[in-house]
Design a protein around this motif. Structure first.
Motif, short mmCIF file in Angstrom:
data_model
loop_
_atom_site.label_atom_id
_atom_site.label_comp_id
_atom_site.label_asym_id
_atom_site.label_seq_id
_atom_site.Cartn_x
_atom_site.Cartn_y
_atom_site.Cartn_z
N TYR A 33 13.68 -1.03 15.64
CA TYR A 33 12.50 -1.80 15.27
C TYR A 33 12.33 -1.80 13.76
CZ TYR A 33 11.51 -0.02 19.99
OH TYR A 33 11.60 0.35 21.31
N TYR A 35 8.78 -2.25 11.38
CA TYR A 35 7.33 -2.42 11.24
C TYR A 35 7.03 -2.47 9.76
CZ TYR A 35 6.55 -1.07 16.15
OH TYR A 35 6.53 -1.02 17.53
N LYS A 42 -3.30 -1.84 8.67
CA LYS A 42 -2.66 -1.09 9.75
C LYS A 42 -1.17 -1.39 9.82
CE LYS A 42 -3.83 -4.46 13.35
NZ LYS A 42 -4.50 -4.62 14.66
N VAL A 43 -0.46 -0.56 10.55
CA VAL A 43 0.97 -0.75 10.76
C VAL A 43 1.16 -1.92 11.72
CG1 VAL A 43 3.08 0.34 11.61
CG2 VAL A 43 1.37 1.71 10.40
N PHE A 45 3.89 -4.63 13.79
CA PHE A 45 5.21 -4.84 14.37
C PHE A 45 5.85 -6.09 13.76
CE2 PHE A 45 8.47 -5.14 17.52
CZ PHE A 45 8.54 -6.46 17.92
N ILE A 102 8.88 6.12 20.33
CA ILE A 102 9.42 5.47 19.14
C ILE A 102 9.24 6.40 17.95
CG2 ILE A 102 9.16 3.52 17.56
CD1 ILE A 102 8.32 1.80 19.93
N PHE A 104 9.76 7.03 13.80
CA PHE A 104 9.75 6.24 12.57
C PHE A 104 10.47 6.94 11.43
CE2 PHE A 104 6.83 2.70 13.35
CZ PHE A 104 6.31 3.07 14.57
N ASP B 1 -7.23 -10.42 15.91
CA ASP B 1 -7.28 -9.98 17.29
C ASP B 1 -6.97 -8.48 17.34
OD1 ASP B 1 -5.23 -10.45 20.24
OD2 ASP B 1 -7.24 -9.66 20.00
N GLN B 2 -8.03 -7.67 17.31
CA GLN B 2 -7.83 -6.22 17.28
C GLN B 2 -7.76 -5.69 18.70
OE1 GLN B 2 -9.92 -3.65 14.63
NE2 GLN B 2 -10.55 -5.33 13.32
N VAL B 4 -6.37 -2.89 19.56
CA VAL B 4 -6.54 -1.44 19.51
C VAL B 4 -7.47 -1.14 18.34
CG1 VAL B 4 -5.40 0.79 19.25
CG2 VAL B 4 -4.22 -1.09 20.43
N TYR B 32 0.89 2.61 27.99
CA TYR B 32 1.42 3.82 27.36
C TYR B 32 0.77 3.92 26.00
CZ TYR B 32 5.11 7.19 26.06
OH TYR B 32 5.80 8.31 25.71
N LEU B 34 -0.01 6.33 22.39
CA LEU B 34 0.55 7.36 21.53
C LEU B 34 -0.38 7.63 20.37
CD1 LEU B 34 2.88 4.92 22.17
CD2 LEU B 34 4.37 6.78 21.45
N TYR B 36 -0.09 8.98 16.36
CA TYR B 36 0.77 9.28 15.24
C TYR B 36 -0.08 9.82 14.11
CZ TYR B 36 4.68 6.65 17.30
OH TYR B 36 5.70 6.20 18.12
N PRO B 44 4.97 7.17 10.00
CA PRO B 44 4.17 7.81 11.05
C PRO B 44 5.00 8.87 11.78
CG PRO B 44 4.02 5.40 11.17
CD PRO B 44 5.14 5.73 10.21
N PHE B 89 -3.21 7.51 13.64
CA PHE B 89 -3.16 6.19 14.25
C PHE B 89 -2.98 6.31 15.75
CE2 PHE B 89 -2.99 3.33 10.68
CZ PHE B 89 -2.46 4.08 9.65
N LYS B 100 7.13 -2.96 21.98
CA LYS B 100 6.51 -2.88 20.67
C LYS B 100 5.17 -2.15 20.76
CE LYS B 100 3.69 -7.04 20.76
NZ LYS B 100 3.38 -8.33 20.12
N LEU B 101 4.84 -1.47 19.67
CA LEU B 101 3.58 -0.76 19.57
C LEU B 101 2.55 -1.61 18.85
CD1 LEU B 101 4.82 2.78 18.48
CD2 LEU B 101 4.15 2.04 20.77
N PHE B 103 -0.83 -1.01 16.83
CA PHE B 103 -1.51 0.11 16.19
C PHE B 103 -2.98 -0.19 15.96
CE2 PHE B 103 1.54 3.33 14.79
CZ PHE B 103 2.74 2.70 15.03
N GLY B 104 -3.77 0.87 15.96
CA GLY B 104 -5.14 0.80 15.48
C GLY B 104 -5.16 0.89 13.96
N THR B 105 -6.34 0.83 13.39
CA THR B 105 -6.48 0.81 11.93
C THR B 105 -6.47 2.19 11.31
OG1 THR B 105 -8.85 0.66 12.31
CG2 THR B 105 -7.69 -1.40 11.80
#
Lengths: 113, 113
Positions: A33, A35, A42-43, A45, A102, A104, B1-2, B4, B32, B34, B36, B44, B89, B100-101, B103-105
């Motif tokens: 990937y 990112y 934010k991170v 994709f 995943i 990084f 479009d948030q 997360v 799923y 996660l 970080y 991360p 995160f 793909k992940l 992420f939140g802010t």
């Protein structure tokens, strides 16, 4: 512990030039990937790659962007005709078979001037 | 479009006490989740994950709780240590790991000695 490694750690490039960011994923991983994180945001994709082809890409990954796995170990991100808004930290990541997390790399900081 | 959201941009906690970081999501297809940890100018680092078939996962000082009906997860760190100071995160994917992940802010956690 195995890790994802990225080079260069920092690159400054003139607007309009091409840059290549390089990554060595964890050796037995199959999914790769890219990112990115713009400063203070934010991170996000960019693209996922599996079995020598792109499996998914985001809107950010326009036709200036490309990825390649030229050999059994490297995974590269190429950005052509760079723009100021491409300035960001770019993270390479990899994961193993389904169900794995995943992981990084440390990131490559790209500054377009 | 948030999809997360981490509504707390920052959190300060006394050393030795419990840190609770929260995350909400809107996409019911997420399967799923996660957490970080990220230091400035680094990639991360994976901490802990949970799949939607569980409501709790524990690893040492870190516990993640998932409330699917509320579309909410939280990360508990106990006891908090100065080295825990970082940005945390929350991330979500549609299936195990290799999708793909999103992420939140992020939440900046500061542990006060």
């Amino acid at each position: 512990e195995p890790e994802v490694t990225q080079t260069p750690s920092h690159q400054v490039t003139q607007m309009g030039q091409e840059v290549i960011l390089r990554c060595v994923p964890i050796s037995n991983h199959l999914y790769f990937y890219w990112y990115r994180q713009i400063l203070g945001q934010k991170v996000e994709f960019l693209v996922s790659f599996y079995n020598n082809e792109i499996s998914e890409k985001s809107e950010i990954f326009d036709d200036r962007f490309s990825v390649e796995r030229p050999d059994g170990s490297n995974f590269t991100l190429k950005i052509r005709s760079t723009k100021l808004e491409d300035s960001a930290m770019y993270f390479c990541a990899s994961s193993g078979v389904s169900g794995n997390t995943i992981y990084f790399g440390e990131g490559s900081w790209l500054t377009v001037v | 479009d948030q999809q997360v959201k981490q509504n707390s941009p920052s959190l300060s906690v006394q050393e030795g006490r419990i840190s609770i970081l929260n995350c909400d999501y809107t996409n019911s297809m997420f399967d799923y989740f996660l957490w970080y940890k990220k230091y400035p100018a680094e990639g991360p680092t994976f901490l802990i994950s949970i799949s939607s078939i569980k409501d709790k996962n524990e690893d040492g000082r870190f516990t993640v709780f998932l409330n699917k009906s509320a579309k909410h997860l939280s990360l508990h760190i106990v006891p908090s240590q100065p080295g825990d100071s970082a940005v945390y995160f929350c991330a979500a994917s549609g299936h195990f790991g290799n999708e793909k992940l999103t992420f939140g802010t992020g939440t900046r956690l500061t542990i006060i000695p």
